[in-house]
Design an enzyme around this catalytic site. Structure first.
Site, PDB file in Angstrom:
ATOM      1  N   GLU A  71       0.832  -1.215   0.000  1.00 22.32           N
ATOM      2  CA  GLU A  71       0.000   0.000   0.000  1.00 22.32           C
ATOM      3  C   GLU A  71       0.865   1.263   0.000  1.00 22.32           C
ATOM      4  O   GLU A  71       1.834   1.357   0.754  1.00 22.32           O
ATOM      5  CB  GLU A  71      -0.891  -0.033   1.242  1.00 22.32           C
ATOM      6  CG  GLU A  71      -1.809   1.155   1.425  1.00 22.32           C
ATOM      7  CD  GLU A  71      -2.654   1.053   2.689  1.00 22.32           C
ATOM      8  OE1 GLU A  71      -3.554   1.890   2.865  1.00 22.32           O
ATOM      9  OE2 GLU A  71      -2.412   0.136   3.504  1.00 22.32           O
TER      10      GLU A  71
ATOM     11  N   LYS B 149      -9.066   3.504  -2.364  1.00 19.79           N
ATOM     12  CA  LYS B 149      -9.442   2.838  -1.118  1.00 19.79           C
ATOM     13  C   LYS B 149     -10.753   3.377  -0.559  1.00 19.79           C
ATOM     14  O   LYS B 149     -10.911   4.587  -0.369  1.00 19.79           O
ATOM     15  CB  LYS B 149      -8.308   3.001  -0.105  1.00 19.79           C
ATOM     16  CG  LYS B 149      -8.467   2.201   1.184  1.00 19.79           C
ATOM     17  CD  LYS B 149      -7.232   2.371   2.053  1.00 19.79           C
ATOM     18  CE  LYS B 149      -7.296   1.523   3.314  1.00 19.79           C
ATOM     19  NZ  LYS B 149      -6.070   1.684   4.133  1.00 19.79           N
TER      20      LYS B 149
ATOM     21  N   CYS C  80      -5.703  -2.871   1.911  1.00 19.11           N
ATOM     22  CA  CYS C  80      -5.525  -2.994   3.357  1.00 19.11           C
ATOM     23  C   CYS C  80      -6.847  -3.180   4.106  1.00 19.11           C
ATOM     24  O   CYS C  80      -7.449  -4.239   4.051  1.00 19.11           O
ATOM     25  CB  CYS C  80      -4.731  -1.793   3.879  1.00 19.11           C
ATOM     26  SG  CYS C  80      -3.984  -2.053   5.509  1.00 19.11           S
TER      27      CYS C  80
END
Length: 251
Positions: free
Chosen positions: A41, A109, A142
């Site tokens: 990430e 994200k 994540c």
């Protein structure tokens, strides 16, 4: 389908070092006939850097163009996390570049983690799916992977593999050990989970990068040191796939 995952220490805002590690891992993955390589990430410029807004990258910028050329040379797709600058907005994003150097997907994200990410980034609003080597893939980043509704939604869209750049830190060792394999098993989706190792600022990363099959079996697992993982995904066995989604009773 052969998958590769790179686990390494953060480039810590040294873009040349980050690009160099990515290119070397791509070359190695290509030599081992991997279809895709996954990096952590915000690999560019590094997850826990103090000046990320000033270091945001454009999707069509020269740094990512270098990686497109490296993917083409290696004949291997690349999924990499980066801080994406788009106008006034900054996103925690992941880009997938195909083996021919073209952009297959850019994902932002959805589940920003904690006050720092929420202050830095604009949250994403859409899933992104794409085809690679005859399979339907998606990107998550994540914290996204810890939310079962996201995995269920992607499974409903026919996704068989999720590429997941991550920056999982201590004390959250349960995520690679338990959560990721459970998500794979419960939804019949393979997961390639690429984490950092070592420390960056006030964070110490858990490592534990992995390639997990659609039945929850861990096909390759890193410890707490740099590693390049390679694994062949097995065919999904209908007799072993979870039927939870079909069997779920709303009460």
């Amino acid at each position: 389908m052969r998958i590769a995952v790179w686990q390494g220490p953060s480039p810590a805002a040294d873009l040349e070092a980050g690009l160099s590690q990515a290119k070397a891992a791509l070359a190695a993955a290509g030599l081992m006939n991997a279809s895709v390589l996954v990096l952590p990430e915000v690999w560019l410029p590094g997850y826990n850097q103090p000046d990320i807004p000033e270091r945001g990258l454009a999707t069509d910028g020269p740094e990512l163009a270098q990686l497109a050329a490296a993917a083409r040379d290696a004949g291997c797709a690349l999924a990499i996390g980066y801080a994406e600058r788009s106008g006034e907005a900054l996103y925690n994003a992941a880009l997938c570049i195909g083996p021919d150097g073209t952009i297959l997907a850019n994902y932002r994200k959805i589940q920003l983690y904690g006050p720092r990410e929420q202050a830095l980034y604009t949250p994403g609003t859409d899933y992104v799916t794409f085809d690679l080597a005859g399979h339907t893939l998606a990107l998550l980043i994540c914290y996204d992977i810890e939310f079962a509704p996201h995995i269920k939604a992607l499974a409903a869209r026919g996704v068989s593999l999720i590429l997941c750049p991550t920056a999982n830190m201590h004390p959250f060792t349960h995520v690679p050990r338990v959560t990721v394999p459970a998500m794979a098993a419960n939804h019949g989706i393979a997961i390639a989970y690429a984490n950092y190792c070592g420390s960056e600022g006030d964070l110490t990363y858990t490592g534990g990068s992995q390639i997990t099959g659609p039945h929850g079996e861990i096909l390759a697992l890193a410890g707490e040191h740099p590693a390049l993982l390679i694994a062949d995904l097995p065919a999904r066995d209908p007799a072993r796939l979870s039927t939870q989604s079909a069997d779920f009773r709303v009460i």
